[in-house]
Design an enzyme around this catalytic site. Structure first.
Site, PDB file in Angstrom:
ATOM      1  N   ARG A  48     -12.013   5.618 -14.144  1.00 17.88           N
ATOM      2  CA  ARG A  48     -10.754   5.361 -15.560  1.00 17.88           C
ATOM      3  C   ARG A  48     -12.043   4.004 -16.208  1.00 17.88           C
ATOM      4  O   ARG A  48     -13.104   4.118 -15.858  1.00 17.88           O
ATOM      5  CB  ARG A  48     -10.508   4.105 -14.515  1.00 17.88           C
ATOM      6  CG  ARG A  48      -9.318   5.146 -14.007  1.00 17.88           C
ATOM      7  CD  ARG A  48      -8.811   4.256 -12.576  1.00 17.88           C
ATOM      8  NE  ARG A  48      -8.718   4.463 -11.703  1.00 17.88           N
ATOM      9  CZ  ARG A  48      -7.105   5.274 -10.775  1.00 17.88           C
ATOM     10  NH1 ARG A  48      -5.962   4.290 -12.219  1.00 17.88           N
ATOM     11  NH2 ARG A  48      -6.786   5.475 -10.018  1.00 17.88           N
TER      12      ARG A  48
ATOM     13  N   GLY B  74       0.600  -1.262   0.466  1.00 17.81           N
ATOM     14  CA  GLY B  74       0.188   0.531  -0.511  1.00 17.81           C
ATOM     15  C   GLY B  74       0.870   1.486   0.145  1.00 17.81           C
ATOM     16  O   GLY B  74       0.539   2.463  -0.122  1.00 17.81           O
TER      17      GLY B  74
ATOM     18  N   ASP C  92      -7.350   0.627 -16.577  1.00 22.01           N
ATOM     19  CA  ASP C  92      -7.718   1.814 -15.567  1.00 22.01           C
ATOM     20  C   ASP C  92      -6.751   2.712 -15.920  1.00 22.01           C
ATOM     21  O   ASP C  92      -6.748   3.340 -14.556  1.00 22.01           O
ATOM     22  CB  ASP C  92      -6.612   0.637 -14.061  1.00 22.01           C
ATOM     23  CG  ASP C  92      -5.522  -0.028 -15.006  1.00 22.01           C
ATOM     24  OD1 ASP C  92      -5.285  -0.312 -15.516  1.00 22.01           O
ATOM     25  OD2 ASP C  92      -4.561   0.055 -13.624  1.00 22.01           O
TER      26      ASP C  92
HETATM   27  P1  AMP Z   1      -0.497   1.960 -11.158  1.00 17.44           P
HETATM   28  O1  AMP Z   1       1.052   1.108 -11.833  1.00 17.44           O
HETATM   29  O2  AMP Z   1      -0.203   3.205  -9.803  1.00 17.44           O
HETATM   30  O3  AMP Z   1      -0.900   1.647 -11.582  1.00 17.44           O
HETATM   31  O4  AMP Z   1      -0.685   0.905 -10.049  1.00 17.44           O
HETATM   32  C1  AMP Z   1      -1.706  -0.439 -11.167  1.00 17.44           C
HETATM   33  C2  AMP Z   1      -3.078  -1.403 -10.095  1.00 17.44           C
HETATM   34  O5  AMP Z   1      -1.535  -1.474  -8.685  1.00 17.44           O
HETATM   35  C3  AMP Z   1      -3.471  -0.816  -8.467  1.00 17.44           C
HETATM   36  O6  AMP Z   1      -4.664  -1.935  -8.572  1.00 17.44           O
HETATM   37  C4  AMP Z   1      -2.238  -0.040  -7.611  1.00 17.44           C
HETATM   38  O7  AMP Z   1      -3.599   0.134  -6.763  1.00 17.44           O
HETATM   39  C5  AMP Z   1      -1.732  -1.322  -7.187  1.00 17.44           C
HETATM   40  N1  AMP Z   1      -0.843  -1.473  -6.690  1.00 17.44           N
HETATM   41  C6  AMP Z   1       0.855  -0.613  -7.295  1.00 17.44           C
HETATM   42  N2  AMP Z   1       1.529  -0.921  -6.291  1.00 17.44           N
HETATM   43  C7  AMP Z   1       0.889  -1.088  -5.433  1.00 17.44           C
HETATM   44  C8  AMP Z   1       1.221  -1.271  -3.369  1.00 17.44           C
HETATM   45  N3  AMP Z   1       2.328  -0.900  -2.979  1.00 17.44           N
HETATM   46  N4  AMP Z   1       0.378  -1.432  -2.616  1.00 17.44           N
HETATM   47  C9  AMP Z   1      -0.463  -2.126  -2.961  1.00 17.44           C
HETATM   48  N5  AMP Z   1      -1.184  -1.917  -4.295  1.00 17.44           N
HETATM   49  C10 AMP Z   1      -0.276  -1.661  -5.489  1.00 17.44           C
HETATM   50 MG    MG Z   2      -2.808   2.798 -12.152  1.00 16.36          MG
END
Ligand code: AMP
Ligand code: MG
Length: 494
Positions: A187, A130, A256
């Site tokens: 999104r 998170g 997304d």
């Molecule tokens: P992103 O790469 O930020 O677009 O994230 C892609 C997905 O992975 C989204 O659903 C994020 O909430 C999840 N996500 C990315 N990093 C983390 C993390 N460190 N902990 C939990 N969820 C994550």
């Molecule tokens: Mg994302």
């Protein structure tokens, strides 16, 4: 304690929570998880003021709110549910490391999502912690604010706060939380999710909410889903054309990461091109070039097809009719994109009016840039300078030498369109920014910041604020990187 509770409202927070009133399959209540030691790394005072927030109150007490240790009055934090096609594959996602605090209503009555990114685990975290690291959050801050200054629709960055905690990635890194401001965080993947769970009421409510919020002029239509698709398609066609015109590569255009508002969202492995090549990929994970610079219009079109699929049940009860209406709408994307891209190129080349050979003239220059590994940004700045010099006979500072006859052809074309020269030069100057967040400059700022020195980043942010005007402060930031070295690589940096 006294000071803390004052903090909850003192800065001018005025929240509404309209998304949290939608059907509850679309989100989960989730508070940010407090951190050890909140400290402001950067605060966007200009943006704070635009939001009706008091910058000095935020400088004093904002860190607790921005880090998630204190929930401001009126906020009802939630994690949004969504799905998405990642590199072509459908996955259930959701805010796994972000919470939406709520929607700040500005003194002018505008509504902006206030989201904390890196704020701890939520019901959608799967195996993730998170959290987010300082480097990538500052990177999003820098690039999103640069995009805003370039006049490109984008989410914005209000603050980055360090958490005083280490997070485990390749090694141990400083934790940080980004406070992100967006028209909304709805999104393509949000619609995919609502459709995938088969909750028709949620899909309808989401469609209505999105139309009213982002396309109020279309909100009364007979077929809300169909007009929403058309509206989003038009904004995305324009957005991607704007990206190409400044050399931006998003890097991870999963569904997304595409917003219904038409804003650029989710800055991960993004970067700006230096030398011009449509095949440019920066992201270390994009091995097939799916999200290459020149493939972005195709991918946007592909993503919009996923949006259309999610909307099918609402477009028409008769599946065949729904599909054919959706296909008709989607079929317009290439022409819409071409219209915006051609208009963008005409501005970059100083071509007033429309002539048949305009695209070929532009393409010849683009091809030359590719062949001679010319710097995209500097080449257009040089063209702008040439247009402003005497009878356009001044020196054209373009290293490699243009194809025979091109300069004369271009000069003649510019002159034919000329209503007045200063107007043309002004148009070119606005279309050809000299200051972009160059990769080597961004890296330099992040390296200093991670060692505790934020001054390099602040100088960069100042330079990026006025990208189309040459100032003493921004002149060092106009130069192409020194040549040599391996190609620039970005990492998904979570
Ligand atoms: P992103 O790469 O930020 O677009 O994230 C892609 C997905 O992975 C989204 O659903 C994020 O909430 C999840 N996500 C990315 N990093 C983390 C993390 N460190 N902990 C939990 N969820 C994550
Ligand atoms: Mg994302």
């Amino acid at each position: 304690m006294e000071a803390k509770s004052d903090n909850k409202s003192a800065a001018g927070w005025r929240f509404d929570n309209s998304y949290a009133r939608l059907p509850d399959t679309l989100f989960s209540r989730a508070a940010p998880v407090p951190v050890a030691q909140p400290a402001l790394a950067v605060l966007n005072e200009t943006l704070a003021a635009e939001l009706g927030l008091d910058p000095s109150a935020l400088q004093k007490g904002g860190a607790d709110i921005f880090a998630g240790n204190l929930v401001p009055e009126g906020a009802e934090p939630i994690a949004q549910a969504y799905a998405g096609h990642q590199f072509g594959h459908f996955t259930n996602l959701g805010d796994g490391r972000a919470v939406l605090l709520g929607e700040q209503i500005t003194p002018q009555g505008a509504r902006f999502d206030i989201q904390l990114k890196g704020s701890g685990q939520t019901p959608y975290s799967r195996r993730g912690d998170g959290r987010a690291a300082l480097g990538p959050m500052l990177r999003e801050y820098i690039i999103s604010e640069a995009m805003h200054a370039l006049g490109i629709p984008t989410t914005r960055s209000l603050a980055v706060t360090t958490t005083g905690e280490q997070i485990a990635r390749e090694g141990m890194l400083q934790g940080a939380v980004l406070t992100r401001v967006a028209a909304s965080h709805i999104r393509v993947g949000t619609f995919e999710y609502a459709n995938a769970i088969g909750d028709r009421a949620a899909l309808e409510a989401l469609t209505r909410h999105t139309l009213e919020r982002h396309y109020p002029e279309l909100a009364g239509a007979d077929n809300p889903a169909q007009v929403l698709l058309g509206g989003v398609l038009e904004r995305q066609a324009k957005l991607i054309a704007q990206w190409l015109c400044v050399g931006f590569v998003h890097g991870v255009m999963n569904t997304d990461n595409m917003a219904l508002s038409g804003e650029t969202i989710d800055y991960g492995p993004c970067a700006f091109i230096d030398t011009y090549d449509p095949a440019t990929v920066f992201s270390s994970i994009d091995r097939g070039g799916r999200y290459a610079y020149g493939n972005q219009p195709n991918i946007a079109h592909w993503n919009l097809a996923r949006l259309a699929e999610a909307l099918l049940p609402l477009i028409d009860a008769d599946k065949d009719k729904a599909v054919s209406a959706a296909e008709n709408a989607l079929g317009e994307f290439p022409a819409r994109f071409r219209t915006h891209y051609t208009a963008g190129l005409r501005a970059k080349f100083g071509l007033v009016g429309e002539e048949d050979g305009d695209l070929e003239l532009a393409q010849e220059f683009l091809d030359w840039m590719r062949m001679s590994l010319a710097d995209f940004t500097s080449s257009f700045v040089a063209l702008t300078a040439a247009a402003g010099s005497g009878e356009m006979t001044g020196p054209l500072n373009l290293g490699g030498g243009l194809p025979a006859g091109w300069y004369a052809k271009w000069t003649e074309r510019v002159k034919r369109g000329r209503t007045n020269r200063s107007g043309i030069v002004e148009m070119m100057r606005k279309a050809n920014p000299g200051v972009i967040p160059r990769n080597h400059r961004v890296e330099e700022a992040l390296a200093a910041a991670s060692a505790g020195d934020f001054s390099v980043m602040h100088r960069l942010l100042d330079a990026l604020r006025d990208p189309c005007v040459e100032t003493p402060g921004n002149s060092p930031y106009r130069d192409a990187p020194p040549s040599g070295g391996p190609p620039y690589r970005t990492f998904c940096g979570t």
